[in-house]
Design an enzyme around this catalytic site. Structure first.
Site, PDB file in Angstrom:
ATOM      1  N   LYS A   1     -27.466 -14.686  -8.145  1.00 56.34           N
ATOM      2  CA  LYS A   1     -28.603 -13.258  -8.326  1.00 56.34           C
ATOM      3  C   LYS A   1     -28.054 -12.484  -7.411  1.00 56.34           C
ATOM      4  CE  LYS A   1     -33.140 -11.654  -9.160  1.00 56.34           C
ATOM      5  NZ  LYS A   1     -33.109 -10.599  -8.119  1.00 56.34           N
TER       6      LYS A   1
ATOM      7  N   CYS B   1     -32.933 -21.858  40.808  1.00 56.08           N
ATOM      8  CA  CYS B   1     -33.630 -21.814  39.720  1.00 56.08           C
ATOM      9  C   CYS B   1     -33.532 -22.713  38.673  1.00 56.08           C
ATOM     10  CB  CYS B   1     -33.057 -20.671  38.662  1.00 56.08           C
ATOM     11  SG  CYS B   1     -33.948 -20.173  37.313  1.00 56.08           S
TER      12      CYS B   1
ATOM     13  N   ASP C   1       0.742  -1.327  -0.009  1.00 56.91           N
ATOM     14  CA  ASP C   1      -0.028   0.028   0.053  1.00 56.91           C
ATOM     15  C   ASP C   1       0.966   1.405   0.072  1.00 56.91           C
ATOM     16  OD1 ASP C   1      -2.046  -1.667   0.119  1.00 56.91           O
ATOM     17  OD2 ASP C   1      -2.793  -1.099   2.184  1.00 56.91           O
TER      18      ASP C   1
END
Length: 695
Positions: free
Chosen positions: A119, A456, A31
C-alpha cells in the site's frame, strides 16, 4: 530522411530509452547519447512546429503556469478501499474468512486466489490514454471529481506518454493489444533517497540565506504537493516516481478491448505496455499465504526505497470481483491491511540533555506518550543544538514524531500554529549536567562535549576501557564485561580506584574465578611501570592519539611541563595544531582532571622522565619511514618506537614523500611501490645501522 520520418524515429528511440531507464532500471544508452537524440528532436520540432505530437519526449519539459486546476469528473469513480484495523496476522485471516463466507465457499473447497501488493504512501492518480497516447491525468479528489494535473504528470519520467505496443505473436503482456481507451490508476510517490537529496538541497539554500527555502516533512506530503503545483517547472524539480496497480475506464472486450480474466493478468499487461509495476506484487493462495506476505513485507518495510503504510489484498478473479460487488462505495473484494503508524502527533513536555560515554551532549525531547511504529514512544533525539534550532523544537510544542522499525524516534516537524506563548529556543547548557565540568563546542563541529572525561560519571566506563587498552596502560583482562560490573556495582568510581582493587572485591563479582581475579591484579600492578607517552594516551584527551602523545612526551620530557604548557608552546610540537592545543589546555584546565592525574601518580604509576627533546633537534627529524614485512629480531611496533624516538615519522603508506622503506620478509606491494619510485630501501640491519650512526 525527411523531417517527419526522422522525428518519428527519434520519438520512438527516446521513448524506448526512457522506458529502459525509468521503468526497468536497465539503461541501454549513455545519458550523453540520450541528450544528443533529445536535442536533435528539439531542433526538428523548433523548425517544424507542426510535427510536435502530445507523446513527444520534449513535451515532458515543465514550464506551464496554471491559473488553477480544471475539475475532472471520473468516468469510473475512484473508490476507496476499506481498511482492516487489526494490524496483526488476524487481519489477513479475517479478510479471507469474509470472502469465503460471501462467496458461500465450503471449507473443503480450494483456497481463494488473491493478488497482494504494497500500500504505497503517495498520491493516487488516474491516467487516461486514447489510442495509446496520454491525454489527461487527474487526482483522485473526492472519488467522483478530481483535478486536471496533466502538465505536472508529464514531468514524471516513469509515466509513458505513449504506450508500448505488445507482441501478440510472442505473447508479451498476455498478447493483449492496447485498447482505444485506457485509464490506468496508480500512485505517485517519492523515493526516500530522492526525498533526502531534496532536503539536502533545501538545507544548502537555507545555509546560503534563502529565507523562502524550507525542509519537507515526509515523502508523501512532498510528492502530493509537487503534483498539485500550479507551475509544472517546480514539479519537474522534485524527483517523483510512479507505480501502476489498477484500471478505471477501459474499452470493453466486445468493442475491441482486452478480455482480462484476472487482476494479475491485467498487471502483466500494464507492465508490457510500459507502466512500472512493483516487483513486490505477488500472487497468494488463501489466508495462510496472505499472512506470510503481510509478515514478509513488514520485515522488509524499513529497507524499502519508498514508504508504505500497509499491504492491499485483492481477489484475483475478475469474475469473482463482479460477484462480490461493492458496499458503501467500497469494493467487497479488496482490503487494506495496515501496519502500525510510523508518524503520530504528540507534545514536547521538556528537553533534557544526556551525556554519552564519549562526552557528547545530546538534547532529548521528552514526549507525552504516543503509540507509533508499534511501540509507545516517550523520547525523541534532537541530535545536537544545531539540529534542535533548525527544527525549532521548543518545550510545549505539538510535533510530528516518527519511528520506523528499530530506528531511534525522531521529531520530523513542528506545528508552529499550536505553539504555546512564550516558548523559548533551546540552548545547550554551559556545564555538564552530570559532573558540572565545562561544556565546549569546537570550531567546525556540531556537537557539544563535556570536558570532564576522567571525572564524569557518564563517561566512566569508556574512560576505563580506553585507559586499560593494549596501546595505553595495557591492563590485560580488564575488558567490557568486567568494567561494566565494576562500575555498575559501585566498586570502581574513578580511574585511581582500579589500583585499589584486591582479590576479594574481584572474586565477589559474577563469573570471576580466583585465578582470573589474580591475573587482573597482576596486570594492574605491572601497568604501574609505563611510559609518559602511554600514560598521556591513556588519559583519553580528545584529539590526542598515540603519535601525538609520543611527540608531546619527547618535546617536553615530563608531564608537569605538558600540563603547564600554554597553547602557544604546545603549537611548537610537530603535528599539534590549534584544535589539539586547545583540547589539551581545556582538559588540563579542569581541576577534576588534574586531581585524577595526581591520584593516579599517587597510586604508583610512574615512568622515566627526561630532558626535553624538540623534534627539530632529533637526528631523523623530518624523515618519513614506512615499515613493511616481518623483521628478524624486532616487532613492527618496536621498530616504530625506535624510529620515532629519533624524531622520524612512521607512515602507513608509500608515496613520493617517503624517505626510507624498511622491508622484512614477505614485504609485498609496499616494497614493489618503493622500487617503482626509486626510494631508499633498508632491511632491519640497515635501519639499526642508520640509527647507530646518527649523532
Amino acid at each position: 530522411m525527411n523531417p517527419q520520418t526522422e522525428a518519428e524515429h527519434l520519438r520512438a528511440a527516446l521513448n524506448h530509452a526512457a522506458h529502459q531507464y525509468y521503468t526497468l532500471d536497465a539503461p541501454e544508452i549513455p545519458d550523453a547519447e540520450y541528450d544528443k537524440l533529445f536535442q536533435r528532436l528539439q531542433a526538428i520540432e523548433a523548425e517544424h512546429p507542426e510535427l510536435i505530437t502530445p507523446d513527444s519526449p520534449t513535451q515532458r519539459v515543465g514550464g506551464t503556469v496554471l491559473a488553477g486546476f480544471t475539475p475532472v469528473r471520473h468516468r469510473v469513480p475512484m473508490l476507496s478501499i476499506r481498511t482492516e484495523t487489526d494490524t496483526t496476522a488476524g487481519g489477513a485471516q479475517a479478510f479471507d474468512a469474509r470472502i469465503r463466507r460471501e462467496l458461500k465457499l465450503a471449507q473443503e473447497e480450494p483456497p481463494v486466489a488473491y493478488v497482494a501488493e504494497p500500500k504505497f504512501d503517495g498520491l493516487a492518480i488516474n491516467l487516461r490514454y486514447e489510442q495509446g497516447v496520454l491525454v489527461q491525468a487527474a487526482t483522485r479528489g473526492d472519488g467522483e471529481m478530481g483535478e486536471d494535473v496533466t502538465q505536472n504528470i508529464r514531468t514524471i519520467g516513469q509515466i509513458p506518454l505513449r504506450l508500448r505496443a505488445t507482441d501478440s505473436e510472442t505473447g508479451e503482456g498476455g498478447g493483449f493489444s492496447i485498447p482505444p481507451v485506457l485509464e490506468v490508476r496508480g500512485e505517485v510517490y517519492m523515493r526516500r533517497d530522492d526525498f533526502e537529496a531534496l532536503n539536502d538541497r533545501q538545507r544548502e539554500k537555507m545555509a546560503a540565506g534563502d529565507k523562502s527555502a524550507k525542509t519537507y516533512i515526509n515523502p508523501r506530503n512532498t510528492a502530493a504537493g509537487a503534483v498539485r503545483q500550479l507551475d509544472s517547472a517546480i514539479t519537474r524539480q522534485r524527483p517523483l516516481s510512479f507505480f501502476a496497480y489498477g484500471l478505471g475506464e477501459i474499452t470493453p472486450a466486445e468493442e475491441g478491448g482486452p478480455d482480462f480474466a484476472t487482476h494479475w493478468q491485467m498487471l502483466q499487461a500494464l507492465g508490457a505496455w510500459g507502466f512500472p509495476v512493483s516487483s513486490l506484487v505477488a500472487q497468494a493462495q488463501g489466508a495462510e499465504e496472505l499472512v506470510a506476505y503481510h509478515q514478509k513485507i513488514a520485515a522488509e518495510r524499513d529497507n524499502l526505497p519508498f514508504d508504505i503504510d500497509g499491504v492491499v489484498y485483492k481477489v484475483d478473479s475478475l469474475e469473482l470481483q463482479r460477484r462480490l460487488g461493492f458496499v458503501s462505495r467500497e469494493p467487497r473484494w479488496a482490503v487494506a491491511h495496515k501496519y502500525p503508524a510510523q508518524e503520530q502527533l504528540t507534545t514536547v513536555q521538556t528537553i533534557d540533555v544526556q551525556v554519552g560515554r564519549t562526552g557528547k551532549l545530546t538534547p532529548v525531547a521528552k514526549l507525552a506518550p504516543v503509540f507509533v511504529g508499534g511501540v509507545t514512544v516517550t523520547n525523541a533525539t534532537l541530535h545536537n543544538e544545531l539540529e534542535a534550532r533548525r527544527k525549532d523544537v521548543r518545550v510545549g510544542d505539538t510535533v510530528i514524531v516518527r519511528r520506523a522499525g528499530d530506528v531511534i524516534p525522531e521529531i520530523v516537524a513542528v506545528l508552529p500554529e499550536k505553539r504555546v506563548p512564550g516558548a523559548g529556543e533551546f540552548t545547550m547548557p554551559a556545564t555538564c549536567p552530570v559532573c558540572g565540568s565545562d561544556v565546549v563546542r569546537e570550531e567546525g563541529e556540531a556537537d557539544h562535549r563535556c570536558t570532564g572525561g576522567l571525572f564524569c560519571a557518564a563517561q566512566r566506563k569508556e574512560a576505563m576501557l580506553h585507559f586499560a587498552s593494549r596501546r595505553a596502560m595495557d591492563v590485560e583482562g580488564l575488558g567490557d564485561k568486567l568494567v561494566e560490573q565494576l562500575v555498575d556495582s559501585g566498586v570502581v568510581k574513578t580511574l585511581p580506584d582500579l589500583y585499589k582493587l584486591g582479590l576479594s572485591s574481584l572474586v565477589a563479582l559474577d563469573r570471576m574465578a580466583q585465578k582470573s581475579a589474580q591475573n587482573v591484579v597482576d596486570a594492574l600492578n605491572k601497568s604501574r611501570q609505563t611510559t609518559l607517552a602511554r600514560f598521556l594516551f591513556a588519559l583519553g584527551i580528545r584529539h590526542v592519539g598515540e603519535t601525538t602523545a609520543k611527540d608531546l612526551a619527547r618535546h617536553f620530557g615530563n608531564l608537569d611541563a605538558i600540563m603547564g604548557a600554554s597553547a602557544e608552546h604546545l603549537l611548537q610540537v610537530p603535528d599539534v595544531g590549534p584544535v589539539v592545543a586547545q583540547s589539551l589546555r581545556t582538559f588540563f584546565d579542569q581541576p577534576h582532571n588534574r586531581e585524577v592525574v595526581e591520584q593516579l601518580r599517587a597510586a604508583g604509576i610512574e615512568w622515566k622522565e627526561g630532558e626535553p627533546s624538540p623534534a627539530a633537534l632529533l637526528p631523523l627529524a623530518g624523515k618519513t619511514f614506512v615499515l613493511t614485512g616481518t623483521f628478524p629480531t624486532l616487532s613492527r611496533e618496536q621498530a616504530k618506537e625506535m624510529l620515532e624516538a629519533a624524531g622520524a615519522k612512521v607512515a602507513g603508506s608509500v608515496s613520493k614523500k617517503t624517505h626510507y622503506v624498511v622491508a622484512g620478509a614477505e614485504a609485498g606491494s609496499k616494497l614493489d611501490k618503493a622500487r617503482e619510485l626509486g626510494l631508499n630501501i633498508l632491511d632491519e640491519a640497515g635501519m639499526l645501522a642508520l640509527l647507530d650512526n646518527q649523532p
